[in-house]
Design an enzyme around this catalytic site. Structure first.
Site, PDB file in Angstrom:
ATOM      1  N   LYS A  25       0.833  -1.207   0.000  1.00 16.04           N
ATOM      2  CA  LYS A  25       0.000   0.000   0.000  1.00 16.04           C
ATOM      3  C   LYS A  25       0.869   1.260   0.000  1.00 16.04           C
ATOM      4  O   LYS A  25       0.598   2.209  -0.736  1.00 16.04           O
ATOM      5  CB  LYS A  25      -0.944  -0.003   1.203  1.00 16.04           C
ATOM      6  N   SER A  60      -0.695   0.688   5.893  1.00 19.47           N
ATOM      7  CA  SER A  60      -0.967  -0.157   7.048  1.00 19.47           C
ATOM      8  C   SER A  60      -1.979  -1.226   6.674  1.00 19.47           C
ATOM      9  O   SER A  60      -2.788  -1.039   5.761  1.00 19.47           O
ATOM     10  CB  SER A  60      -1.502   0.696   8.213  1.00 19.47           C
ATOM     11  N   ASP A  61      -1.921  -2.340   7.386  1.00 23.51           N
ATOM     12  CA  ASP A  61      -2.890  -3.401   7.169  1.00 23.51           C
ATOM     13  C   ASP A  61      -3.029  -4.194   8.457  1.00 23.51           C
ATOM     14  O   ASP A  61      -2.095  -4.264   9.258  1.00 23.51           O
ATOM     15  CB  ASP A  61      -2.464  -4.330   6.031  1.00 23.51           C
ATOM     16  N   GLN A  62      -4.206  -4.781   8.616  1.00 21.82           N
ATOM     17  CA  GLN A  62      -4.463  -5.597   9.803  1.00 21.82           C
ATOM     18  C   GLN A  62      -5.128  -6.897   9.384  1.00 21.82           C
ATOM     19  O   GLN A  62      -6.062  -6.902   8.575  1.00 21.82           O
ATOM     20  CB  GLN A  62      -5.369  -4.854  10.780  1.00 21.82           C
ATOM     21  N   ALA A  83       0.291  -4.236  10.771  1.00 22.54           N
ATOM     22  CA  ALA A  83       1.573  -3.834  10.195  1.00 22.54           C
ATOM     23  C   ALA A  83       1.489  -2.382   9.742  1.00 22.54           C
ATOM     24  O   ALA A  83       0.441  -1.912   9.309  1.00 22.54           O
ATOM     25  CB  ALA A  83       1.929  -4.722   9.017  1.00 22.54           C
TER      26      ALA A  83
END
Length: 193
Positions: free
Chosen positions: A53, A69-71, A106
């Site tokens: 991203k 960011s990612d979850q 992250a």
């Protein structure tokens, strides 16, 4: 040179969290396929997507410092993403009840022009109560957390579903680990209060 800060995310939760830092920033939607790779562990998936991203937005704005960011919710090694529907949210919460789930959050910071790139992971272990089907249904009707990994929004009514939250970066569970983000932004050359 003062660099523009860009949040590479369409998440209103991440936008609100980053706003807490009182920094000027723009928001751009990254165009990234979020499909897990076969056998990809939840932590690796979260890290890969956060970095992808950030890079997707940095490719369009190479002078900027970009946050991605990612979850991914991690239930015994199985990635659980955003449910999207009431039925999938019900299934996720039934599977998680009485268990510990690690929300792998992250964050990546990239500046293409300077070659800066850092990515870090802020795992948050969440202990779910043994929920009854009626509790799950009541929660989902009230909160409709269909855009949240693991179907639980801890910053709202979802907190009532939990026994405990274990984390060294409390904002990570909402979607952007601000302690790590501040550290990375400083390393990228931005002034963070």
């Amino acid at each position: 040179m003062r660099r523009t800060l860009i949040l590479g995310s369409t998440s209103p939760y991440r936008r609100e969290l980053l706003g807490r830092l009182k920094l000027d920033f723009d928001v751009m939607a990254p165009q990234v396929d979020e499909t897990p790779r076969p056998g990809e562990a939840p932590a690796a998936l979260a890290r890969r997507l956060a970095l992808a991203k950030a890079h997707a937005v940095a490719a369009q704005r190479p002078h900027a410092v970009v946050i991605g960011s990612d979850q991914v919710a991690d239930l015994a090694g199985e990635p659980l993403g955003k449910p999207g529907t009431h039925e999938r949210a019900t299934e996720q919460l039934r599977r998680m009840r009485g268990h510990s789930v690690v929300f792998q959050t992250a964050v990546a910071v990239v500046c293409r022009e300077t070659g800066f790139e850092q990515v870090d992971l802020a795992p948050v272990r969440v202990d779910f109560r043994s929920l009854g089907d009626d509790e799950i249904e009541t929660y989902l009707r009230a909160e409709q957390p269909y855009d949240c990994a693991g179907s639980a929004r801890s910053e709202g009514l979802g907190i009532a579903l939990l026994d405990a939250i274990h984390s060294d970066d409390p904002s990570a569970l909402v979607g952007l680990p601000l302690i790590r983000t501040c550290r990375m932004l400083r390393a990228a050359g931005l002034q963070v209060p």
